[in-house]
Design a protein around this motif. Structure first.
Motif, short mmCIF file in Angstrom:
data_model
loop_
_atom_site.label_atom_id
_atom_site.label_comp_id
_atom_site.label_asym_id
_atom_site.label_seq_id
_atom_site.Cartn_x
_atom_site.Cartn_y
_atom_site.Cartn_z
N PRO A 85 40.78 45.62 37.11
CA PRO A 85 40.23 44.30 36.79
C PRO A 85 39.78 43.55 38.06
O PRO A 85 40.29 43.82 39.15
CB PRO A 85 41.41 43.59 36.13
N ASP A 86 38.87 42.61 37.90
CA ASP A 86 38.24 41.97 39.06
C ASP A 86 39.10 40.87 39.69
O ASP A 86 40.20 40.57 39.22
CB ASP A 86 36.84 41.47 38.69
N ILE A 87 38.58 40.25 40.75
CA ILE A 87 39.38 39.26 41.49
C ILE A 87 39.67 38.01 40.65
O ILE A 87 40.66 37.33 40.91
CB ILE A 87 38.73 38.85 42.84
N GLY A 88 38.83 37.75 39.65
CA GLY A 88 39.12 36.62 38.78
C GLY A 88 40.42 36.80 38.02
O GLY A 88 41.12 35.84 37.71
N VAL A 89 40.76 38.07 37.73
CA VAL A 89 42.02 38.38 37.04
C VAL A 89 43.16 38.46 38.05
O VAL A 89 44.25 37.94 37.83
CB VAL A 89 41.90 39.72 36.28
N LEU A 90 42.89 39.12 39.19
CA LEU A 90 43.95 39.31 40.19
C LEU A 90 44.34 38.00 40.87
O LEU A 90 45.51 37.76 41.12
CB LEU A 90 43.46 40.27 41.28
N PHE A 91 43.35 37.20 41.23
CA PHE A 91 43.60 35.97 42.00
C PHE A 91 42.95 34.78 41.28
O PHE A 91 41.99 34.20 41.79
CB PHE A 91 43.01 36.10 43.41
N PRO A 92 43.44 34.41 40.10
CA PRO A 92 42.77 33.36 39.32
C PRO A 92 42.74 32.01 40.05
O PRO A 92 43.71 31.66 40.73
CB PRO A 92 43.61 33.29 38.04
N ASP A 93 41.63 31.29 39.90
CA ASP A 93 41.53 30.00 40.60
C ASP A 93 42.35 28.91 39.93
O ASP A 93 42.38 27.77 40.38
CB ASP A 93 40.06 29.58 40.81
N THR A 94 43.05 29.30 38.85
CA THR A 94 43.98 28.36 38.22
C THR A 94 45.38 28.50 38.83
O THR A 94 46.27 27.72 38.52
CB THR A 94 44.09 28.67 36.71
N ASP A 95 45.55 29.50 39.70
CA ASP A 95 46.86 29.79 40.28
C ASP A 95 46.98 29.10 41.64
O ASP A 95 46.20 29.37 42.55
CB ASP A 95 47.02 31.31 40.42
#
Ligand code: MG
Length: 369
Positions: free
Chosen positions: A269-279
């Motif tokens: 999965p892409d960086i949006g899944v790995l490092f979400p900007d909601t985190d």
């Protein structure tokens, strides 16, 4: 029992896999362009239902990596026994439960079918192999050699009649190495079926090497807005410029494109899944640290080459390119000449051309170690 029993598979992916020392759950490692978890689950998608037991931290990643209409996710416990309990509690009815370690992706249809057929006939079917090593035991300080003809190494799948394994788990408390032990302790007798030496459990980092001989290509793209009052960081290097890129992390648009290209090549999965900007953990994050995390997830691959093209109207990037290549190469654990950074303007056209933002596109080739 009906002529065609309803079968539910339980795939255990909740372990941390700490012996693999990867810095993340080994189930999420890429093997042959898919995660270990996905590779394993594929073998069970033909059954009525598949329950994946995972930790809360890995659930979203696994939901993206493992595809199937009949797949459900259940949060595991602190021990294997508790994880199986949680899975059993989520199943309202089925005839046969087949429980399998997520870290055994090389299981064959034949091994699974033999285990299930035995469970239908005898109540249980436990995949096992004869020991190829000599076996000794110690009793009162004395070493005794055991006839290895009577010794079996137990694997998974382990299949059971649902009502019996559920009753066994309801009756027995404590933690056990596998399900057949719980079943036996509850008074049921187990039946062994044929496993295989190839049905290995991926355990250490070394187990992941040489699993396949594959080249994989990936592509990534990113764009960020340029504003006043932010630092401009590209390929890990801070550049002197009147504006910087806006983002949740340090907004290194070039590294973001490279990370997505690498993850894409690894089937992850892409960086949006790995490092979400909601985190909150990734607020202001150094993208080079995130790139290191991506590389850990591609533990059993090496870089063949990485190309990244940065599209920016200003500033002039040419003077910085050699240093950018060097910074990227050091994190990607490869030579500078396997990394290429190029830059182009947008000829004054569109959001990039008008200086409102910067974009980057990356293509990578990786191969298995
Ligand atoms: Mg980005």
């Amino acid at each position: 029992m009906k002529s065609s029993p309803e079968i539910t598979a339980v795939i255990l992916c909740a372990g941390q896999g700490s012996r693999a020392n990867l810095g993340y759950n080994k189930m999420l490692a890429s093997v042959d362009g898919v995660t270990v978890a996905a590779k394993t689950v594929r073998k069970f998608l033909r059954f009525d239902k598949v329950v994946i037991v995972c930790s809360p931290d890995d659930e979203e990643f696994l939901r993206c990596a493992v595809l199937g209409d009949n797949v459900d996710f259940v949060i595991g416990g602190n021990t294997r026994t508790q994880s199986v309990r949680n899975a059993l509690a989520s199943v309202s009815s089925t005839d046969i439960i087949v429980i399998h370690d997520g870290a055994r992706p090389f299981v064959t249809a034949e091994i699974i079918d033999k285990s299930i057929e035995s469970a239908v006939k005898n109540g249980s079917g436990i995949a096992a192999i004869k020991s190829t090593n000599a076996i000794k035991t110690v009793a009162d300080g004395k070493i005794i050699t055991i006839n290895r003809e009577n010794v079996f190494t137990v694997q998974t799948p382990q299949s059971f009649r649902f009502d019996e394994i559920k009753a066994a788990y309801d009756k027995i408390s404590g933690d056990y190495a596998d399900d057949s032990e719980v079943y036996e302790l509850a008074g049921f007798s187990t039946t062994l079926t044929e496993g295989s030496p190839d049905n290995v459990k991926l355990t250490t980092a070394r187990d992941f090497y040489g699993l396949n001989d594959a080249y994989r290509v990936g592509i990534g793209y990113d764009v960020h807005k340029l504003i006043h009052g932010r630092r401009l960081i590209l390929c890990g290097k801070e550049l002197p410029f009147e504006k910087g890129l806006l983002g949740h992390s340090d907004a290194d648009v070039a590294v973001h494109a490279v990370m997505d290209a690498l993850l894409s090549a690894g089937g992850l999965p892409d960086i949006g899944v790995l490092f979400p900007d909601t985190d909150k953990r990734f607020e202001g994050a150094d993208s080079m640290e995130l790139l290191k995390d991506v590389m850990r997830r591609l533990n059993n691959y090496e870089i063949v080459n990485v190309s990244v093209c940065i599209i920016a109207q200003k500033p002039k990037l040419q003077p910085h390119i050699a240093e950018m290549r060097h910074i990227l190469a050091s994190v990607l654990k490869t030579d500078d000449d396997r990394i290429n950074v190029s830059a182009t303007t947008a000829e004054g056209l569109g959001i990039v051309g008008e200086g409102q933002g910067m974009a980057a596109i990356s293509q990578v080739l990786i191969k298995t170690k």
